[in-house]
Design a protein around this motif. Structure first.
Motif, mmCIF file in Angstrom:
data_model
loop_
_atom_site.group_PDB
_atom_site.id
_atom_site.type_symbol
_atom_site.label_atom_id
_atom_site.label_comp_id
_atom_site.label_asym_id
_atom_site.label_seq_id
_atom_site.Cartn_x
_atom_site.Cartn_y
_atom_site.Cartn_z
ATOM 1 N N PRO A 7 -31.507 -16.683 132.193
ATOM 2 C CA PRO A 7 -30.607 -17.388 133.119
ATOM 3 C C PRO A 7 -29.155 -17.133 132.737
ATOM 4 N N SER A 8 -28.348 -16.973 133.734
ATOM 5 C CA SER A 8 -26.938 -16.719 133.476
ATOM 6 C C SER A 8 -26.140 -18.002 133.668
ATOM 7 N N TYR A 9 -24.894 -17.969 133.262
ATOM 8 C CA TYR A 9 -24.025 -19.131 133.370
ATOM 9 C C TYR A 9 -23.772 -19.437 134.835
ATOM 10 N N GLY A 10 -23.967 -20.679 135.230
ATOM 11 C CA GLY A 10 -23.713 -21.086 136.604
ATOM 12 C C GLY A 10 -24.958 -21.161 137.457
ATOM 13 N N ASP A 11 -26.118 -20.692 136.943
ATOM 14 C CA ASP A 11 -27.347 -20.815 137.714
ATOM 15 C C ASP A 11 -27.739 -22.289 137.804
ATOM 16 N N PRO A 12 -28.321 -22.702 138.918
ATOM 17 C CA PRO A 12 -28.746 -24.104 139.002
ATOM 18 C C PRO A 12 -29.879 -24.381 138.018
ATOM 19 N N VAL A 13 -29.834 -25.563 137.441
ATOM 20 C CA VAL A 13 -30.843 -25.961 136.465
ATOM 21 C C VAL A 13 -31.894 -26.798 137.176
ATOM 22 N N PRO A 14 -33.172 -26.456 137.024
ATOM 23 C CA PRO A 14 -34.194 -27.259 137.702
ATOM 24 C C PRO A 14 -34.323 -28.615 137.031
ATOM 25 N N PRO A 15 -34.786 -29.622 137.772
ATOM 26 C CA PRO A 15 -34.948 -30.951 137.167
ATOM 27 C C PRO A 15 -36.101 -30.936 136.169
ATOM 28 N N PRO A 16 -36.079 -31.853 135.209
ATOM 29 C CA PRO A 16 -37.184 -31.896 134.247
ATOM 30 C C PRO A 16 -38.460 -32.371 134.923
ATOM 31 N N PRO A 17 -39.600 -31.996 134.380
ATOM 32 C CA PRO A 17 -40.857 -32.439 134.988
ATOM 33 C C PRO A 17 -41.052 -33.939 134.803
ATOM 34 N N ILE A 18 -41.753 -34.552 135.740
ATOM 35 C CA ILE A 18 -42.027 -35.984 135.696
ATOM 36 C C ILE A 18 -43.503 -36.175 135.387
ATOM 37 N N ALA A 19 -43.778 -37.095 134.488
ATOM 38 C CA ALA A 19 -45.158 -37.371 134.096
ATOM 39 C C ALA A 19 -45.923 -37.970 135.270
ATOM 40 N N PRO A 20 -47.253 -37.858 135.245
ATOM 41 C CA PRO A 20 -48.038 -38.406 136.360
ATOM 42 C C PRO A 20 -47.903 -39.915 136.530
ATOM 43 N N ASP A 21 -47.600 -40.651 135.437
ATOM 44 C CA ASP A 21 -47.512 -42.102 135.551
ATOM 45 C C ASP A 21 -46.087 -42.600 135.747
ATOM 46 N N GLY A 22 -45.158 -41.749 136.080
ATOM 47 C CA GLY A 22 -43.795 -42.164 136.380
ATOM 48 C C GLY A 22 -42.773 -41.508 135.469
ATOM 49 N N PRO A 23 -41.502 -41.887 135.634
ATOM 50 C CA PRO A 23 -40.444 -41.229 134.870
ATOM 51 C C PRO A 23 -40.377 -41.643 133.412
ATOM 52 N N GLY A 24 -41.068 -42.683 132.992
ATOM 53 C CA GLY A 24 -41.050 -43.086 131.591
ATOM 54 C C GLY A 24 -39.945 -44.077 131.312
ATOM 55 N N GLN A 25 -39.648 -44.271 130.014
ATOM 56 C CA GLN A 25 -38.659 -45.255 129.611
ATOM 57 C C GLN A 25 -37.250 -44.732 129.854
ATOM 58 N N VAL A 26 -36.374 -45.612 130.280
ATOM 59 C CA VAL A 26 -34.987 -45.258 130.502
ATOM 60 C C VAL A 26 -34.333 -45.055 129.142
ATOM 61 N N PRO A 27 -33.711 -43.893 128.868
ATOM 62 C CA PRO A 27 -33.162 -43.673 127.531
ATOM 63 C C PRO A 27 -31.944 -44.527 127.232
ATOM 64 N N TYR A 28 -31.088 -44.811 128.202
ATOM 65 C CA TYR A 28 -29.885 -45.592 127.964
ATOM 66 C C TYR A 28 -29.748 -46.635 129.059
ATOM 67 N N GLY A 29 -29.034 -47.693 128.761
ATOM 68 C CA GLY A 29 -28.755 -48.689 129.781
ATOM 69 C C GLY A 29 -29.891 -49.680 129.928
ATOM 70 N N TYR A 30 -29.938 -50.318 131.075
ATOM 71 C CA TYR A 30 -30.922 -51.344 131.342
ATOM 72 C C TYR A 30 -31.969 -50.827 132.307
ATOM 73 N N PRO A 31 -33.163 -51.371 132.258
ATOM 74 C CA PRO A 31 -34.160 -50.967 133.249
ATOM 75 C C PRO A 31 -33.773 -51.468 134.630
ATOM 76 N N GLY A 32 -34.075 -50.703 135.619
ATOM 77 C CA GLY A 32 -33.808 -51.098 136.991
ATOM 78 C C GLY A 32 -32.344 -51.011 137.364
ATOM 79 N N THR A 33 -31.604 -50.038 136.805
ATOM 80 C CA THR A 33 -30.183 -49.955 137.100
ATOM 81 C C THR A 33 -29.910 -49.253 138.425
ATOM 82 N N TYR A 34 -30.905 -48.673 139.051
ATOM 83 C CA TYR A 34 -30.660 -48.073 140.356
ATOM 84 C C TYR A 34 -31.199 -49.001 141.425
ATOM 85 N N GLY A 35 -30.730 -48.823 142.605
ATOM 86 C CA GLY A 35 -31.179 -49.673 143.707
ATOM 87 C C GLY A 35 -30.035 -50.515 144.214
ATOM 88 N N SER A 36 -30.378 -51.533 144.980
ATOM 89 C CA SER A 36 -29.339 -52.372 145.550
ATOM 90 C C SER A 36 -28.712 -53.228 144.456
#
Length: 166
Positions: free
Chosen positions: A38-67
């Motif tokens: 890969p060269s500089y500036g190529d788009p980076v694909p998103p990391p794979p997601i486990a079958p049971d969900g995205p897992g634990q939030v590494p930083y911040g509080y749980p449920g920080t997205y949404g309304s």
């Protein structure tokens, strides 16, 4: 380092010409790479997601997205499935800090008594939260209650000493 000759492998008088080992074969720097890099500036694909969900939030509080501002979670929105809310250890920690300060500054008896009362209040509230399972620092809250009571006793003892020496 490994490709360099040593004193025992150098050619000299009476030593036959030695062939370099196979692992030290020269590499063609102009050969194309085995896989496309890969060269500089190529788009980076998103990391794979486990079958049971995205897992634990590494930083911040749980449920920080949404309304924003809903359901009792910081940042609002729904929490991730299977995640518990973070413990609220602030009352017990505050009680411990105020209790230590009140016991330490007992010579300033008005400050020691006020901080001791506050430490007693915060420690008891924190102890109640720990007993209900909302906090995980029940020992700190108990220590804050004890230190706050000691600060109150020491503050009143200092007050009695000041009155007795007048």
């Amino acid at each position: 380092m490994h490709d360099q000759q040593t004193v025992t492998s150098m050619q000299g008088p009476g030593v036959p010409d030695a062939q370099p080992p196979a692992w030290s074969a020269p590499v063609n720097p102009f050969a194309p790479p085995a896989a496309p890099q890969p060269s500089y500036g190529d788009p980076v694909p998103p990391p794979p997601i486990a079958p049971d969900g995205p897992g634990q939030v590494p930083y911040g509080y749980p449920g920080t997205y949404g309304s924003p501002g809903g359901y009792g979670y910081p940042g609002g929105g729904y929490p991730y499935a299977g995640m518990h809310p973070l413990p609220s250890n602030g009352m017990g920690t505050t009680g411990l800090v105020l209790g230590i300060i009140s016991a330490g500054v007992f010579c300033l008896w008005p400050v020691a008594i006020v901080l001791g009362v506050l430490a007693l209040i915060f420690g008891l509230i924190g102890r109640g939260k720990a007993q209900r399972g909302e906090a995980t620092n029940g020992g700190q809250a108990l220590a804050g209650t004890i230190c706050g009571a000691a600060g109150i006793v020491l503050g009143f003892a200092m007050l009695a000493f000041v009155i007795a020496t007048r």
